[in-house]
Design an enzyme around this catalytic site. Sequence first.
Site, PDB file in Angstrom:
ATOM      1  N   CYS A  27      26.356-103.562  52.535  1.00 14.57           N
ATOM      2  CA  CYS A  27      24.962-103.904  52.865  1.00 14.57           C
ATOM      3  C   CYS A  27      24.621-102.981  54.033  1.00 14.57           C
ATOM      4  CB  CYS A  27      24.854-105.364  53.262  1.00 14.57           C
ATOM      5  SG  CYS A  27      25.346-106.495  51.957  1.00 14.57           S
TER       6      CYS A  27
ATOM      7  N   ALA B 151      22.093-100.603  54.980  1.00 14.60           N
ATOM      8  CA  ALA B 151      20.873-100.114  55.627  1.00 14.60           C
ATOM      9  C   ALA B 151      20.535-100.906  56.890  1.00 14.60           C
ATOM     10  CB  ALA B 151      19.717-100.196  54.641  1.00 14.60           C
ATOM     11  N   PRO B 152      20.029-100.269  57.927  1.00 17.94           N
ATOM     12  CA  PRO B 152      19.657 -98.853  58.046  1.00 17.94           C
ATOM     13  C   PRO B 152      20.801 -97.915  58.448  1.00 17.94           C
ATOM     14  CG  PRO B 152      18.992-100.013  60.015  1.00 17.94           C
ATOM     15  CD  PRO B 152      19.633-101.042  59.124  1.00 17.94           C
ATOM     16  N   GLY B 153      22.020 -98.395  58.395  1.00 18.48           N
ATOM     17  CA  GLY B 153      23.143 -97.467  58.587  1.00 18.48           C
ATOM     18  C   GLY B 153      23.739 -97.457  59.973  1.00 18.48           C
ATOM     19  N   GLY B 154      23.432 -98.486  60.772  1.00 17.84           N
ATOM     20  CA  GLY B 154      23.977 -98.545  62.134  1.00 17.84           C
ATOM     21  C   GLY B 154      25.500 -98.505  62.130  1.00 17.84           C
ATOM     22  N   LYS B 155      26.094 -99.343  61.273  1.00 18.07           N
ATOM     23  CA  LYS B 155      27.563 -99.424  61.284  1.00 18.07           C
ATOM     24  C   LYS B 155      28.174 -98.308  60.449  1.00 18.07           C
ATOM     25  CE  LYS B 155      27.139-104.281  62.246  1.00 18.07           C
ATOM     26  NZ  LYS B 155      25.702-104.377  61.880  1.00 18.07           N
TER      27      LYS B 155
ATOM     28  N   ASP C  68      22.478-104.199  43.775  1.00 23.53           N
ATOM     29  CA  ASP C  68      22.846-105.517  44.277  1.00 23.53           C
ATOM     30  C   ASP C  68      24.370-105.573  44.372  1.00 23.53           C
ATOM     31  OD1 ASP C  68      23.481-108.155  44.612  1.00 23.53           O
ATOM     32  OD2 ASP C  68      22.203-108.907  42.992  1.00 23.53           O
TER      33      ASP C  68
ATOM     34  N   ASP D 156      28.316-106.608  55.798  1.00 20.67           N
ATOM     35  CA  ASP D 156      27.349-107.003  56.838  1.00 20.67           C
ATOM     36  C   ASP D 156      26.169-107.642  56.113  1.00 20.67           C
ATOM     37  OD1 ASP D 156      26.018-107.253  59.202  1.00 20.67           O
ATOM     38  OD2 ASP D 156      25.596-105.120  59.473  1.00 20.67           O
TER      39      ASP D 156
ATOM     40  N   CYS E  23      24.581-111.499  61.791  1.00 21.53           N
ATOM     41  CA  CYS E  23      23.993-111.573  63.141  1.00 21.53           C
ATOM     42  C   CYS E  23      23.378-112.965  63.277  1.00 21.53           C
ATOM     43  CB  CYS E  23      22.986-110.456  63.384  1.00 21.53           C
ATOM     44  SG  CYS E  23      21.679-110.329  62.167  1.00 21.53           S
TER      45      CYS E  23
HETATM   46  C1  LIG Z   1      22.142-107.106  58.205  1.00 23.10           C
HETATM   47  S1  LIG Z   1      21.438-105.853  57.268  1.00 23.10           S
HETATM   48  C2  LIG Z   1      22.663-104.612  57.349  1.00 23.10           C
HETATM   49  C3  LIG Z   1      22.676-103.830  58.635  1.00 23.10           C
HETATM   50  C4  LIG Z   1      23.538-102.591  58.552  1.00 23.10           C
HETATM   51  N1  LIG Z   1      24.881-102.896  58.136  1.00 23.10           N
HETATM   52  C5  LIG Z   1      23.583-101.853  59.870  1.00 23.10           C
HETATM   53  O1  LIG Z   1      24.528-101.999  60.639  1.00 23.10           O
HETATM   54  O2  LIG Z   1      22.632-101.088  60.140  1.00 23.10           O
HETATM   55  C6  LIG Z   1      21.642-106.449  55.650  1.00 23.10           C
HETATM   56  C7  LIG Z   1      21.305-105.455  54.554  1.00 23.10           C
HETATM   57  O3  LIG Z   1      21.701-106.056  53.317  1.00 23.10           O
HETATM   58  C8  LIG Z   1      20.842-105.594  52.315  1.00 23.10           C
HETATM   59  N2  LIG Z   1      21.008-106.520  51.166  1.00 23.10           N
HETATM   60  C9  LIG Z   1      20.450-107.735  50.986  1.00 23.10           C
HETATM   61  N3  LIG Z   1      20.887-108.279  49.839  1.00 23.10           N
HETATM   62  C10 LIG Z   1      21.754-107.388  49.298  1.00 23.10           C
HETATM   63  C11 LIG Z   1      22.524-107.363  48.109  1.00 23.10           C
HETATM   64  N4  LIG Z   1      22.498-108.397  47.255  1.00 23.10           N
HETATM   65  N5  LIG Z   1      23.265-106.278  47.866  1.00 23.10           N
HETATM   66  C12 LIG Z   1      23.301-105.226  48.711  1.00 23.10           C
HETATM   67  N6  LIG Z   1      22.576-105.193  49.847  1.00 23.10           N
HETATM   68  C13 LIG Z   1      21.829-106.263  50.144  1.00 23.10           C
HETATM   69  C14 LIG Z   1      19.480-105.585  52.966  1.00 23.10           C
HETATM   70  O4  LIG Z   1      18.603-104.701  52.275  1.00 23.10           O
HETATM   71  C15 LIG Z   1      19.826-105.115  54.384  1.00 23.10           C
HETATM   72  O5  LIG Z   1      19.639-103.733  54.490  1.00 23.10           O
END
Ligand SMILES: C[S@@+](CC[C@H](N)C(=O)[O-])C[C@H]1O[C@@H](n2cnc3c(N)ncnc32)[C@H](O)[C@@H]1O
Length: 453
Positions: free
Chosen positions: A268, A270-274, A327, A346, A399
């Site tokens: 998961c 986006a936006p790619g922080g980790k 997904d 995440d 978070c």
């Molecule tokens: C908490 S954010 C991730 C933050 C990211 N890891 C970072 O450090 O920048 C959760 C992400 O999960 C994505 N997401 C939500 N449901 C999802 C799914 N079923 N499969 C994949 N990604 C999903 C969202 O679009 C969102 O970008």
Amino acid sequence: MSKIPLSELLAHSAKVIQQVMAGQSLNSLLPMVDDRYRGGVQALSFFGLRHWSRGLALSEQLLSKKAPNPLFKSLLVLSLTLLSAEDFLALEQEQNTSATAADMPVYDAFTLVNEAVKAATLNKKTASFRGLLNACLRRYQRELVQLLSNVWQQEEVRYNFPQWWIDKLRDAYPQQYERLLKAANQHASLCLRVNRRQGTMDEFKQSLNQAGIEAVQLDEDALMLPQAVPVPQIPGFAEGRFSVQDLAAQQAISMLSLQDGLRVLDACAAPGGKTSHMLEHYDLDMTILDIDERRLQRVHDNLERLGLSKKYHQDNDHYHIRSLAADAADTEAWYDGRPFDVIMADVPCTAAGIVRRHPDIKWLRRPEDVAKTSELQRTIVQALWTTLKPGGYLLYITCSIFPEEGELQAAYFSEHLVGAERLPAIGQMLAVPDENGEIKHDGFFYALFKKAN
Ligand SMILES: C[S@@+](CC[C@H](N)C(=O)[O-])C[C@H]1O[C@@H](n2cnc3c(N)ncnc32)[C@H](O)[C@@H]1O
């Protein structure tokens, strides 16, 4: 903020807050505000949303019937929130509850009432009710002692959170919930992560020093700026010398035994922080997955800015990047059958741990969202588990500070993920003041699982 009339800022802020109350996020609304107003509207909306319960309770005391329309209600509540700020602070101090004043916009009452009434004239939905607005604000001034003492009885007003949220935290953290709630309404300092592929921490600190920007180093990669500075004005942003990332989020890579060449899934992403933090430290065979194609583009933009795109590492055999919009739970749609050494999960959550930075969250969430996101997290992690190598590691991250997305969820995974061993990891991080009264990070949860060989 000073050159723009307060009435215009109030009118724009009331509109933005009305849209938040109708379900839209501040992140989606603020970019649409005209550049000239954005800084001022952001400051007023942050303050308004942090202290909304008080303005709302006062408006209910002052209006004999329902507000004539949502925009009027928003303008009235925002104006009352501001008008009562100093009086409420004095009441808090009198009651010996630790008060929070750092982000308080200070306007004298006379100016505020006049500007609020002018703000009402700027929109036809509120113009014909300016007399009502004026009457409510002036009555507040006359009767403030009694009115504040009435609303003080409500827990929602004292803590400035919805009652369900207060109850949940009291159940989960009986000793700490008051500190947690108070801390969540405070301003959060900017935290940066230094990109070690673009220079050392010392070099970066020196460049901040030369630019007159005060910074406190928090750990190996993290720096906190006690005074707010617009990010583009921090030296080295365009050159990718740093990212904005909270200290809690920066802990993720310390729990993964990463090494060059590992096949890693950021599920998961986006936006790619980790993702970018991992790639700043290691040469990885990285799969970047996110359900949202537009947000996935932000990962690429960030990798590009930070010099982490594959094109900058052509000769590096360990360094690969593959990205997929899918997904995570639907493995048939994206999994190529080659299992991963490490998975970072995440997952989407209520974001209850980052309310300091996103004060709209407490008004956007509904009590039933907690069970829904918890269920979604289970579906995602159970699917991801099937793509992990025997002997591989999965780091579960949210978070959030709600146990359903933290400790209770980790216990569920320990029981239900086949062959899972829970390893020591940070666990629940709470955003509360340390011994010096400073809040150094957001609320996060980490649990690490190893898959049996
Ligand atoms: C908490 S954010 C991730 C933050 C990211 N890891 C970072 O450090 O920048 C959760 C992400 O999960 C994505 N997401 C939500 N449901 C999802 C799914 N079923 N499969 C994949 N990604 C999903 C969202 O679009 C969102 O970008």
